[in-house]
Design an enzyme around this catalytic site. Structure first.
Site, PDB file in Angstrom:
ATOM      1  N   ALA A   1       0.875  -1.173   0.000  1.00 41.12           N
ATOM      2  CA  ALA A   1       0.000   0.000   0.000  1.00 41.12           C
ATOM      3  C   ALA A   1       0.915   1.227   0.000  1.00 41.12           C
ATOM      4  CB  ALA A   1      -0.858  -0.013   1.248  1.00 41.12           C
TER       5      ALA A   1
ATOM      6  N   GLY B   1       0.419  -5.033   0.713  1.00 35.08           N
ATOM      7  CA  GLY B   1      -0.750  -5.090  -0.176  1.00 35.08           C
ATOM      8  C   GLY B   1      -0.471  -5.800  -1.494  1.00 35.08           C
TER       9      GLY B   1
ATOM     10  N   GLU C   1      -0.814  -9.343  -0.675  1.00 33.18           N
ATOM     11  CA  GLU C   1      -2.240  -9.543  -0.372  1.00 33.18           C
ATOM     12  C   GLU C   1      -3.070  -9.595  -1.658  1.00 33.18           C
ATOM     13  OE1 GLU C   1      -2.050  -6.320   2.546  1.00 33.18           O
ATOM     14  OE2 GLU C   1      -2.971  -7.660   4.009  1.00 33.18           O
TER      15      GLU C   1
ATOM     16  N   GLU D   1       4.394  -5.215   7.286  1.00 30.42           N
ATOM     17  CA  GLU D   1       3.640  -4.156   7.970  1.00 30.42           C
ATOM     18  C   GLU D   1       4.093  -3.872   9.390  1.00 30.42           C
ATOM     19  OE1 GLU D   1       2.343  -6.387   5.944  1.00 30.42           O
ATOM     20  OE2 GLU D   1       0.825  -5.465   4.667  1.00 30.42           O
TER      21      GLU D   1
HETATM   22  N1  COA Z   1       4.601   3.115  -0.621  1.00 32.49           N
HETATM   23  C1  COA Z   1       5.001   4.270  -1.170  1.00 32.49           C
HETATM   24  N2  COA Z   1       6.132   4.397  -1.886  1.00 32.49           N
HETATM   25  C2  COA Z   1       6.879   3.304  -2.041  1.00 32.49           C
HETATM   26  C3  COA Z   1       6.530   2.049  -1.498  1.00 32.49           C
HETATM   27  C4  COA Z   1       5.325   1.985  -0.762  1.00 32.49           C
HETATM   28  N3  COA Z   1       4.873   0.847  -0.218  1.00 32.49           N
HETATM   29  N4  COA Z   1       7.488   1.155  -1.799  1.00 32.49           N
HETATM   30  C5  COA Z   1       8.414   1.811  -2.536  1.00 32.49           C
HETATM   31  N5  COA Z   1       8.039   3.118  -2.674  1.00 32.49           N
HETATM   32  C6  COA Z   1       8.760   4.164  -3.398  1.00 32.49           C
HETATM   33  C7  COA Z   1       9.945   4.689  -2.588  1.00 32.49           C
HETATM   34  O1  COA Z   1       9.526   5.646  -1.638  1.00 32.49           O
HETATM   35  C8  COA Z   1      10.794   5.267  -3.687  1.00 32.49           C
HETATM   36  O2  COA Z   1      10.228   6.497  -4.074  1.00 32.49           O
HETATM   37  P1  COA Z   1      11.190   7.801  -4.310  1.00 32.49           P
HETATM   38  O3  COA Z   1      12.116   7.383  -5.430  1.00 32.49           O
HETATM   39  O4  COA Z   1      10.224   8.878  -4.712  1.00 32.49           O
HETATM   40  O5  COA Z   1      11.903   8.021  -3.037  1.00 32.49           O
HETATM   41  C9  COA Z   1      10.576   4.304  -4.847  1.00 32.49           C
HETATM   42  O6  COA Z   1       9.345   3.641  -4.573  1.00 32.49           O
HETATM   43  C10 COA Z   1      11.665   3.256  -4.979  1.00 32.49           C
HETATM   44  O7  COA Z   1      11.790   2.585  -3.735  1.00 32.49           O
HETATM   45  P2  COA Z   1      13.166   2.410  -2.965  1.00 32.49           P
HETATM   46  O8  COA Z   1      12.856   2.168  -1.520  1.00 32.49           O
HETATM   47  O9  COA Z   1      14.098   3.542  -3.278  1.00 32.49           O
HETATM   48  O10 COA Z   1      13.722   1.071  -3.651  1.00 32.49           O
HETATM   49  P3  COA Z   1      14.756   0.035  -3.028  1.00 32.49           P
HETATM   50  O11 COA Z   1      15.161  -0.859  -4.148  1.00 32.49           O
HETATM   51  O12 COA Z   1      15.813   0.711  -2.246  1.00 32.49           O
HETATM   52  O13 COA Z   1      13.875  -0.829  -1.970  1.00 32.49           O
HETATM   53  C11 COA Z   1      11.919  -2.026  -1.242  1.00 32.49           C
HETATM   54  C12 COA Z   1      12.826  -1.636  -2.430  1.00 32.49           C
HETATM   55  C13 COA Z   1      10.697  -2.752  -1.803  1.00 32.49           C
HETATM   56  C14 COA Z   1      12.690  -2.958  -0.289  1.00 32.49           C
HETATM   57  C15 COA Z   1      11.502  -0.742  -0.476  1.00 32.49           C
HETATM   58  O14 COA Z   1      10.973   0.179  -1.418  1.00 32.49           O
HETATM   59  C16 COA Z   1      10.456  -0.970   0.591  1.00 32.49           C
HETATM   60  O15 COA Z   1      10.769  -1.465   1.669  1.00 32.49           O
HETATM   61  N6  COA Z   1       9.183  -0.549   0.324  1.00 32.49           N
HETATM   62  C17 COA Z   1       8.125  -0.597   1.304  1.00 32.49           C
HETATM   63  C18 COA Z   1       7.634  -2.007   1.483  1.00 32.49           C
HETATM   64  C19 COA Z   1       6.540  -2.058   2.536  1.00 32.49           C
HETATM   65  O16 COA Z   1       6.768  -1.825   3.709  1.00 32.49           O
HETATM   66  N7  COA Z   1       5.323  -2.387   2.091  1.00 32.49           N
HETATM   67  C20 COA Z   1       4.196  -2.543   2.965  1.00 32.49           C
HETATM   68  C21 COA Z   1       3.387  -1.309   2.997  1.00 32.49           C
HETATM   69  S1  COA Z   1       2.004  -1.500   4.085  1.00 32.49           S
END
Ligand code: COA
Length: 260
Positions: A66, A112, A115, A135
């Site tokens: 999400a 999500g 999910e 989460e």
């Molecule tokens: N919501 C909003 N933005 C998200 C996102 C999310 N769930 N997951 C990734 N993004 C965005 C990042 O903020 C970043 O945006 P920016 O370039 O404007 O800063 C872009 O996507 C790229 O992500 P980034 O974190 O730089 O990539 P990465 O390769 O370093 O890491 C992940 C990849 C998937 C490990 C990391 O993005 C992450 O942990 N995301 C969240 C996962 C999460 O907790 N999901 C559950 C949500 S309830």
């Protein structure tokens, strides 16, 4: 209807919906959830579509969860409403569609994202995919059905571990857990999804929709799944698809199902 966050392509009997926010790793914001709802609804009401593939754009992510930026400031009631609305518009909606949905997991499927894949009827993943429910690292629990569907798919002990540790698993582990049905190299993912979709598309659409209802009944509180199966089994006998399927078998020809 035109969409900003998703792409929809219909090719013969198969619709492919691609979540298209690659710079945000296809994170599910409110607008994307609403667009997905409309796209799935449109495919469901299109009689020519017999299977739907859901995937993410780019090579990195299916859906990274999400959209955290949208809910970071929410209070208790806004949090409940986010989960309730999301489940209603997308996750429960997908699980209860009459048209089967195949999730083609092309990279990160987190929160999500996993999910959504779990609400789909079948999951296949590329060998670089990573799946998890992170989460609790954000101070919240999965709210789009993850606490219910993950135990259904992989058992309570493994689900508790994944949810509590927030650990991601790779595609081979997901395959060994039964979380995904197949693992293929990334360039072959959509071909594999299409191959499965076309196999399904050859079969009786009404029977498939009734099978979805009967299988889902197993997981609904207070519903007797065996009773639903008997009821849906009987229902099939009144359909043109059943007459066509049995006639084709007896006449030694291929069935031509119309979906009614
Ligand atoms: N919501 C909003 N933005 C998200 C996102 C999310 N769930 N997951 C990734 N993004 C965005 C990042 O903020 C970043 O945006 P920016 O370039 O404007 O800063 C872009 O996507 C790229 O992500 P980034 O974190 O730089 O990539 P990465 O390769 O370093 O890491 C992940 C990849 C998937 C490990 C990391 O993005 C992450 O942990 N995301 C969240 C996962 C999460 O907790 N999901 C559950 C949500 S309830």
């Amino acid at each position: 209807m035109s969409f900003e966050n998703i792409l929809v392509e219909k090719n013969n009997a198969v619709a492919t919906i691609t979540i298209n926010r690659p710079t945000k790793l296809n994170a599910l914001n409110k607008a994307t959830i609403e667009e997905l709802h409309h796209a799935f609804k449109d495919c469901e009401t299109d009689n020519a579509i017999r299977a739907i593939i859901i995937t993410g754009s780019g090579e990195k992510a299916f859906v990274a969860g999400a959209d955290i930026s949208e809910f970071a400031s929410f209070n208790t009631s806004e949090g409940s409403e986010l989960a309730r609305k999301g489940q209603e518009l997308l996750f429960d909606f997908v699980e209860n569609l009459q048209t089967p949905v195949i999730a083609a997991i092309n990279g990160f499927a987190l929160g999500g994202g996993l999910e959504l894949a779990m609400a789909s009827h079948i999951r296949i993943a590329s060998d670089n995919a990573k799946m998890g429910l992170p989460e609790v690292t954000l101070g919240v629990i999965p709210g789009y059905g993850g606490t219910q569907r993950l135990p259904q798919l992989i058992g309570k002990g493994r689900a508790n571990e994944l949810i509590m540790t927030a650990q991601m698993i790779d595609a081979p582990t997901a395959l060994s857990y039964g979380l995904i049905n197949h693992m293929v190299a990334q360039p072959e993912l959509l071909d594999k999804a299409n191959e499965l979709a076309l196999k399904i598309a050859k079969n009786a659409p009404v029977a498939i929709s009734q099978a979805i209802k009967a299988v889902n009944a197993n997981f609904k509180d207070g519903v007797n799944g065996f009773g639903v199966e008997i009821d849906r089994f009987g229902y099939c006998f009144g359909t043109a698809d059943f007459k066509e399927g049995t006639s084709a078998f007896l006449e030694k020809r291929k069935a031509d199902f119309k979906g009614n």
